[in-house]
Design a protein around this motif. Structure first.
Motif, PDB file in Angstrom:
ATOM      1  N   SER A   8       0.823  -1.218   0.000  1.00 31.27           N
ATOM      2  CA  SER A   8       0.000   0.000   0.000  1.00 31.27           C
ATOM      3  C   SER A   8       0.862   1.276   0.000  1.00 31.27           C
ATOM      4  CB  SER A   8      -0.944   0.005   1.200  1.00 31.27           C
ATOM      5  OG  SER A   8      -0.219   0.138   2.400  1.00 31.27           O
ATOM      6  N   LEU A   9       2.190   1.128   0.121  1.00 28.51           N
ATOM      7  CA  LEU A   9       3.081   2.286   0.128  1.00 28.51           C
ATOM      8  C   LEU A   9       3.288   2.832  -1.282  1.00 28.51           C
ATOM      9  CD1 LEU A   9       5.880   0.887   2.494  1.00 28.51           C
ATOM     10  CD2 LEU A   9       3.997   2.414   3.112  1.00 28.51           C
ATOM     11  N   THR A  10       3.699   4.086  -1.355  1.00 31.73           N
ATOM     12  CA  THR A  10       4.087   4.673  -2.646  1.00 31.73           C
ATOM     13  C   THR A  10       5.451   4.107  -3.036  1.00 31.73           C
ATOM     14  OG1 THR A  10       5.288   6.536  -1.697  1.00 31.73           O
ATOM     15  CG2 THR A  10       2.897   6.830  -2.057  1.00 31.73           C
ATOM     16  N   LEU A  11       5.872   4.334  -4.266  1.00 25.42           N
ATOM     17  CA  LEU A  11       7.166   3.848  -4.724  1.00 25.42           C
ATOM     18  C   LEU A  11       8.301   4.425  -3.880  1.00 25.42           C
ATOM     19  CD1 LEU A  11       8.751   2.157  -6.788  1.00 25.42           C
ATOM     20  CD2 LEU A  11       8.820   4.177  -8.249  1.00 25.42           C
ATOM     21  N   ASP A  12       8.228   5.701  -3.557  1.00 26.27           N
ATOM     22  CA  ASP A  12       9.260   6.327  -2.723  1.00 26.27           C
ATOM     23  C   ASP A  12       9.290   5.729  -1.314  1.00 26.27           C
ATOM     24  OD1 ASP A  12      10.171   7.983  -4.744  1.00 26.27           O
ATOM     25  OD2 ASP A  12       8.873   9.653  -4.171  1.00 26.27           O
ATOM     26  N   GLU A  13       8.119   5.461  -0.755  1.00 26.82           N
ATOM     27  CA  GLU A  13       8.042   4.856   0.579  1.00 26.82           C
ATOM     28  C   GLU A  13       8.564   3.418   0.557  1.00 26.82           C
ATOM     29  OE1 GLU A  13       4.219   7.223   2.484  1.00 26.82           O
ATOM     30  OE2 GLU A  13       3.855   5.509   1.156  1.00 26.82           O
ATOM     31  N   LYS A  14       8.252   2.681  -0.513  1.00 20.09           N
ATOM     32  CA  LYS A  14       8.774   1.318  -0.650  1.00 20.09           C
ATOM     33  C   LYS A  14      10.299   1.354  -0.716  1.00 20.09           C
ATOM     34  CE  LYS A  14       4.827  -0.704  -3.063  1.00 20.09           C
ATOM     35  NZ  LYS A  14       4.339  -1.272  -4.332  1.00 20.09           N
ATOM     36  N   HIS A  15      10.813   2.284  -1.496  1.00 19.66           N
ATOM     37  CA  HIS A  15      12.263   2.452  -1.647  1.00 19.66           C
ATOM     38  C   HIS A  15      12.908   2.696  -0.287  1.00 19.66           C
ATOM     39  CE1 HIS A  15      15.908   4.801  -2.718  1.00 19.66           C
ATOM     40  NE2 HIS A  15      15.981   3.916  -3.691  1.00 19.66           N
ATOM     41  N   ALA A  16      12.379   3.605   0.479  1.00 18.87           N
ATOM     42  CA  ALA A  16      12.924   3.929   1.804  1.00 18.87           C
ATOM     43  C   ALA A  16      12.817   2.732   2.754  1.00 18.87           C
ATOM     44  CB  ALA A  16      12.201   5.141   2.387  1.00 18.87           C
ATOM     45  N   THR A  17      11.716   2.000   2.685  1.00 22.25           N
ATOM     46  CA  THR A  17      11.513   0.847   3.553  1.00 22.25           C
ATOM     47  C   THR A  17      12.503  -0.267   3.243  1.00 22.25           C
ATOM     48  OG1 THR A  17       9.169   1.380   3.791  1.00 22.25           O
ATOM     49  CG2 THR A  17       9.831  -0.866   4.339  1.00 22.25           C
ATOM     50  N   VAL A  18      12.746  -0.503   1.956  1.00 20.95           N
ATOM     51  CA  VAL A  18      13.717  -1.537   1.570  1.00 20.95           C
ATOM     52  C   VAL A  18      15.092  -1.183   2.114  1.00 20.95           C
ATOM     53  CG1 VAL A  18      14.938  -2.589  -0.375  1.00 20.95           C
ATOM     54  CG2 VAL A  18      12.469  -2.347  -0.457  1.00 20.95           C
ATOM     55  N   TRP A  19      15.519   0.056   1.955  1.00 27.13           N
ATOM     56  CA  TRP A  19      16.852   0.443   2.422  1.00 27.13           C
ATOM     57  C   TRP A  19      16.939   0.447   3.944  1.00 27.13           C
ATOM     58  CZ3 TRP A  19      18.074  -1.150  -1.703  1.00 27.13           C
ATOM     59  CH2 TRP A  19      17.956  -0.533  -2.937  1.00 27.13           C
ATOM     60  N   ASP A  20      15.819   0.740   4.615  1.00 27.30           N
ATOM     61  CA  ASP A  20      15.819   0.809   6.073  1.00 27.30           C
ATOM     62  C   ASP A  20      15.668  -0.563   6.724  1.00 27.30           C
ATOM     63  OD1 ASP A  20      15.764   2.186   8.608  1.00 27.30           O
ATOM     64  OD2 ASP A  20      13.593   1.875   8.630  1.00 27.30           O
ATOM     65  N   LYS A  21      14.766  -1.408   6.214  1.00 26.45           N
ATOM     66  CA  LYS A  21      14.426  -2.671   6.878  1.00 26.45           C
ATOM     67  C   LYS A  21      14.839  -3.916   6.107  1.00 26.45           C
ATOM     68  CE  LYS A  21      10.491  -0.658   9.166  1.00 26.45           C
ATOM     69  NZ  LYS A  21       9.415  -1.023  10.038  1.00 26.45           N
ATOM     70  N   GLY A  22      15.178  -3.757   4.838  1.00 26.98           N
ATOM     71  CA  GLY A  22      15.463  -4.919   4.001  1.00 26.98           C
ATOM     72  C   GLY A  22      16.828  -5.527   4.264  1.00 26.98           C
ATOM     73  N   VAL A  23      16.877  -6.848   4.155  1.00 22.42           N
ATOM     74  CA  VAL A  23      18.125  -7.598   4.252  1.00 22.42           C
ATOM     75  C   VAL A  23      18.421  -8.144   2.863  1.00 22.42           C
ATOM     76  CG1 VAL A  23      19.282  -9.594   5.283  1.00 22.42           C
ATOM     77  CG2 VAL A  23      17.679  -8.223   6.650  1.00 22.42           C
ATOM     78  N   PHE A  24      19.540  -7.723   2.276  1.00 20.72           N
ATOM     79  CA  PHE A  24      19.897  -8.161   0.927  1.00 20.72           C
ATOM     80  C   PHE A  24      20.138  -9.664   0.925  1.00 20.72           C
ATOM     81  CE2 PHE A  24      23.130  -9.239  -2.209  1.00 20.72           C
ATOM     82  CZ  PHE A  24      22.506  -8.800  -3.366  1.00 20.72           C
ATOM     83  N   LEU A  25      19.537 -10.346  -0.069  1.00 18.11           N
ATOM     84  CA  LEU A  25      19.705 -11.790  -0.196  1.00 18.11           C
ATOM     85  C   LEU A  25      20.515 -12.185  -1.423  1.00 18.11           C
ATOM     86  CD1 LEU A  25      16.095 -12.987   0.706  1.00 18.11           C
ATOM     87  CD2 LEU A  25      18.104 -12.856   2.190  1.00 18.11           C
ATOM     88  N   ASP A  26      20.158 -11.653  -2.581  1.00 20.29           N
ATOM     89  CA  ASP A  26      20.799 -12.086  -3.817  1.00 20.29           C
ATOM     90  C   ASP A  26      20.432 -11.116  -4.932  1.00 20.29           C
ATOM     91  OD1 ASP A  26      22.308 -13.666  -5.512  1.00 20.29           O
ATOM     92  OD2 ASP A  26      21.010 -15.419  -5.375  1.00 20.29           O
ATOM     93  N   ASN A  27      21.106 -11.294  -6.077  1.00 24.10           N
ATOM     94  CA  ASN A  27      20.719 -10.510  -7.245  1.00 24.10           C
ATOM     95  C   ASN A  27      20.607 -11.416  -8.458  1.00 24.10           C
ATOM     96  OD1 ASN A  27      23.394 -10.904  -8.053  1.00 24.10           O
ATOM     97  ND2 ASN A  27      24.017  -8.908  -7.385  1.00 24.10           N
ATOM     98  N   TYR A  28      19.916 -10.920  -9.463  1.00 22.36           N
ATOM     99  CA  TYR A  28      19.684 -11.634 -10.710  1.00 22.36           C
ATOM    100  C   TYR A  28      19.993 -10.651 -11.824  1.00 22.36           C
ATOM    101  CZ  TYR A  28      17.145 -14.050 -14.427  1.00 22.36           C
ATOM    102  OH  TYR A  28      16.804 -14.681 -15.595  1.00 22.36           O
ATOM    103  N   ILE A  29      20.979 -10.999 -12.669  1.00 24.43           N
ATOM    104  CA  ILE A  29      21.424 -10.062 -13.695  1.00 24.43           C
ATOM    105  C   ILE A  29      21.445 -10.747 -15.052  1.00 24.43           C
ATOM    106  CG2 ILE A  29      23.331  -8.612 -14.474  1.00 24.43           C
ATOM    107  CD1 ILE A  29      24.171  -8.367 -11.528  1.00 24.43           C
ATOM    108  N   THR A  30      20.808 -10.094 -16.031  1.00 26.69           N
ATOM    109  CA  THR A  30      20.883 -10.497 -17.430  1.00 26.69           C
ATOM    110  C   THR A  30      21.283  -9.260 -18.230  1.00 26.69           C
ATOM    111  OG1 THR A  30      18.575  -9.975 -17.983  1.00 26.69           O
ATOM    112  CG2 THR A  30      19.011 -12.176 -17.076  1.00 26.69           C
ATOM    113  N   LYS A  31      21.292  -9.386 -19.551  1.00 25.37           N
ATOM    114  CA  LYS A  31      21.627  -8.225 -20.386  1.00 25.37           C
ATOM    115  C   LYS A  31      20.610  -7.103 -20.229  1.00 25.37           C
ATOM    116  CE  LYS A  31      24.263 -10.455 -24.008  1.00 25.37           C
ATOM    117  NZ  LYS A  31      24.397 -10.682 -25.438  1.00 25.37           N
ATOM    118  N   THR A  32      19.352  -7.451 -19.991  1.00 24.02           N
ATOM    119  CA  THR A  32      18.295  -6.442 -19.935  1.00 24.02           C
ATOM    120  C   THR A  32      17.738  -6.199 -18.539  1.00 24.02           C
ATOM    121  OG1 THR A  32      16.621  -8.112 -20.418  1.00 24.02           O
ATOM    122  CG2 THR A  32      17.588  -6.934 -22.297  1.00 24.02           C
TER     123      THR A  32
END
Length: 76
Positions: A8-32
Motif C-alpha cells: 500500500s506504500l508509494t514507490l518512494d516509501e517502498k524504496h525507503a523501507t527496503v533500504w531501512d528494513k530490508g536484508v539483501f539476499l541475492d541478485n539476478y542479472i541479465t543483459k536487460t
C-alpha cells in the motif's frame, strides 16, 4: 510490517523501507534486467533496475512462488 502494508506504500516509501528494513539476499542479472532481492519480515522484495539508465523501475513484493526460482542454482 506485513506484505499488505508494504504494497500500500508509494514507490518512494517502498524504496525507503527496503533500504531501512530490508536484508539483501541475492541478485539476478541479465543483459536487460538487474534485480536485487531483499527480505523484510516474512516476505521478499525485488528491486528492478534499468540496466541502461541505472535507475529503479519497479519494486515488487511477494511471499513465495516462481519469483524465487531465479535465485536458485537449480535448473527446472
Amino acid at each position: 510490517m506485513t506484505l499488505y502494508e508494504f504494497n500500500s506504500l508509494t514507490l518512494d516509501e517502498k524504496h525507503a523501507t527496503v533500504w531501512d528494513k530490508g536484508v539483501f539476499l541475492d541478485n539476478y542479472i541479465t543483459k536487460t534486467q538487474r534485480i536485487n532481492c531483499y527480505a523484510i519480515d516474512r516476505f521478499f522484495v525485488e528491486v528492478h533496475y534499468s540496466a541502461e539508465h541505472n535507475t529503479i523501475t519497479e519494486i515488487t513484493a511477494f511471499k513465495y512462488g516462481k519469483d524465487l526460482d531465479k535465485y536458485s542454482n537449480i535448473n527446472f
